[in-house]
Design an enzyme around this catalytic site. Structure first.
Site, short mmCIF file in Angstrom:
data_model
loop_
_atom_site.label_atom_id
_atom_site.label_comp_id
_atom_site.label_asym_id
_atom_site.label_seq_id
_atom_site.Cartn_x
_atom_site.Cartn_y
_atom_site.Cartn_z
N HIS A 206 20.26 44.68 92.02
CA HIS A 206 21.32 43.81 92.52
C HIS A 206 21.29 43.91 94.04
O HIS A 206 21.44 45.02 94.57
CB HIS A 206 22.68 44.27 92.00
CG HIS A 206 22.74 44.38 90.49
ND1 HIS A 206 23.34 43.44 89.70
CD2 HIS A 206 22.24 45.32 89.64
CE1 HIS A 206 23.22 43.79 88.42
NE2 HIS A 206 22.56 44.94 88.36
N GLU B 74 23.86 48.87 77.97
CA GLU B 74 23.94 49.88 79.04
C GLU B 74 25.04 50.86 78.60
O GLU B 74 24.75 52.00 78.23
CB GLU B 74 24.27 49.22 80.38
CG GLU B 74 24.44 50.19 81.54
CD GLU B 74 24.89 49.49 82.84
OE1 GLU B 74 25.35 48.35 82.79
OE2 GLU B 74 24.78 50.14 83.91
N ASP C 96 18.16 49.20 89.95
CA ASP C 96 19.53 48.73 89.70
C ASP C 96 20.31 48.56 91.02
O ASP C 96 20.35 47.47 91.57
CB ASP C 96 20.25 49.67 88.73
CG ASP C 96 21.37 48.99 87.95
OD1 ASP C 96 21.53 47.76 88.08
OD2 ASP C 96 22.09 49.69 87.20
#
Ligand code: ADE
Ligand code: ZN
Length: 366
Positions: A40, A221, A299
């Site tokens: 991200h 997740e 991530d």
């Protein structure tokens, strides 16, 4: 998938951890050509850049220094991280801020062997604060173009819908994205997972598919295996982001293996957000052992203690990943990307050359 490195791995494993550590050095892992498919861009906001941007934009921060910010990065779960992550995005106001943020990520990723990146952004985290969709995407896109020219690194942009907001808000965001269709390869689903199942977003993903967007989704997740089934069946996800909880459902593992659905696993993130207590307990090596299409990614690297090669290093140290396993993970990263077949072929050839060319040199160091 047979790999050249596998036989060598077995020999090294036989002679113990020290030999393996020396064979798969940090330098080797950093230099290994790879794609990153799960990061991200807002999660690459390092405290130093946060302070710099906050200062020039006159945005007050509740921390006194970058060190103080880092000390606060002790998360109990996904939500406690997201609260900090969304708060930090407040400093991002102008196109230049998004440009600087993205450029800094590209430089770091490039230094860790990333040759192609598929980058998530969260437009609603900005439009909800009054920052225009255009401001965010133009800054990011300009940095990606410069990254292609300056670093020779290819990239794709994936728009993520925030699942803690409504499906109607996601549809509105998709409408805002339409003029930028050429800059966006696909759509994803992120933010607070528990209590926000994928099937709520079925209509918006159908609409995205009608406009030719690729589809991915965070699932499994923190959420149960059922959310992974939904991401596949209701959203038509071509990749599952995280997906680590698939291991609780043998039928799902079978499906993911048979269809070779790529899983973008983020080991340091999962430990930082307490999905697993330690890297030693992370299932990523077992997942690869099940012949799942595993990739390894960062991530939110500014928050979780490392960029992509740092994740590779962590699974070598904690789980004993072998040279052959790293090769499979790097191969998967290219095959699972949204690149065209020709670009994939070139990058896979680079990877093969890397393994062929560096092998003698690496062995000399043993
Ligand atoms: N947004 C940023 N990082 C995320 C993560 N790890 N899970 C869900 N949403 C996110
Ligand atoms: Zn994520």
């Amino acid at each position: 998938m047979p790999v050249r490195g596998a036989a060598e791995d077995e020999q090294k494993v036989g002679s113990g951890m020290k030999a393996r550590e020396r064979t798969v050095t940090n330098e080797f892992l950093r230099g290994m050509p790879k794609a990153e498919l799960h990061m991200h861009v807002e999660g690459s906001l390092e405290p130093e850049i946060m302070f710099e941007i906050a200062r020039r934009n006159g945005v007050p921060l509740r921390y006194g220094s970058a060190e103080e910010v880092r000390k606060a990065y002790d998360f109990g779960d996904l939500q406690s991280f997201l609260d900090v992550y969304y708060e930090a995005t407040r400093v991002l106001l102008y196109e230049r801020d998004f440009y600087d943020l993205t450029s800094a990520y590209l430089r770091k990723a490039h230094a860790q062997g990333v040759r192609h990146a598929e980058i998530f952004f969260d437009p609603q985290a900005h439009t909800d604060r009054g920052v225009a969709f255009e401001t965010a995407i133009t800054g990011i896109h300009r940095a990606l173009l410069d990254g292609r020219r300056g670093l020779g690194m290819s990239s794709h942009l994936i728009l993520c819908f925030l699942r803690h907001l409504s499906a109607e808000a996601a549809m509105e965001t998709l409408l805002q994205a339409r003029p930028y269709r050429a800059w966006i390869v696909g759509v994803g689903l992120d933010s607070s997972e528990l209590g926000h199942p994928p099937d709520e977003f079925r209509a918006v993903f159908e609409e995205a598919a009608r406009h030719g967007f690729r589809r991915v989704a965070h699932a499994g997740e923190e959420g149960p295996p059922e959310y992974i089934w939904q991401a596949l069946d209701d959203l038509g996800a071509a990749r599952i982001d995280h997906g680590v909880r698939c291991m609780e459902d043998p039928g799902l593992v079978r499906r993911l293996r048979e269809e070779q659905v790529p899983l973008t696993v983020c080991p340091l993130s999962n430990v930082k957000l307490r999905v697993f207590d330690s890297i030693e307990e992370h299932p990523v090596r077992r997942m690869l052992g099940e012949d799942l299409c595993v990739t390894v990614n960062s991530d939110d690297p500014a928050y979780f203690g490392g960029y992509v090669a740092d994740n590779y290093t962590a699974i070598r140290d904690g789980l004993g990943f072998t040279r052959g396993e790293f090769r499979r993970v790097a191969e998967n990263s290219f095959t699972a990307s949204f690149l065209d077949e020709n670009s994939k072929k070139k990058l896979l050839a680079n990877l093969n050359a890397y393994f062929a060319g560096t092998q003698p040199e690496t062995l000399r160091g043993v």
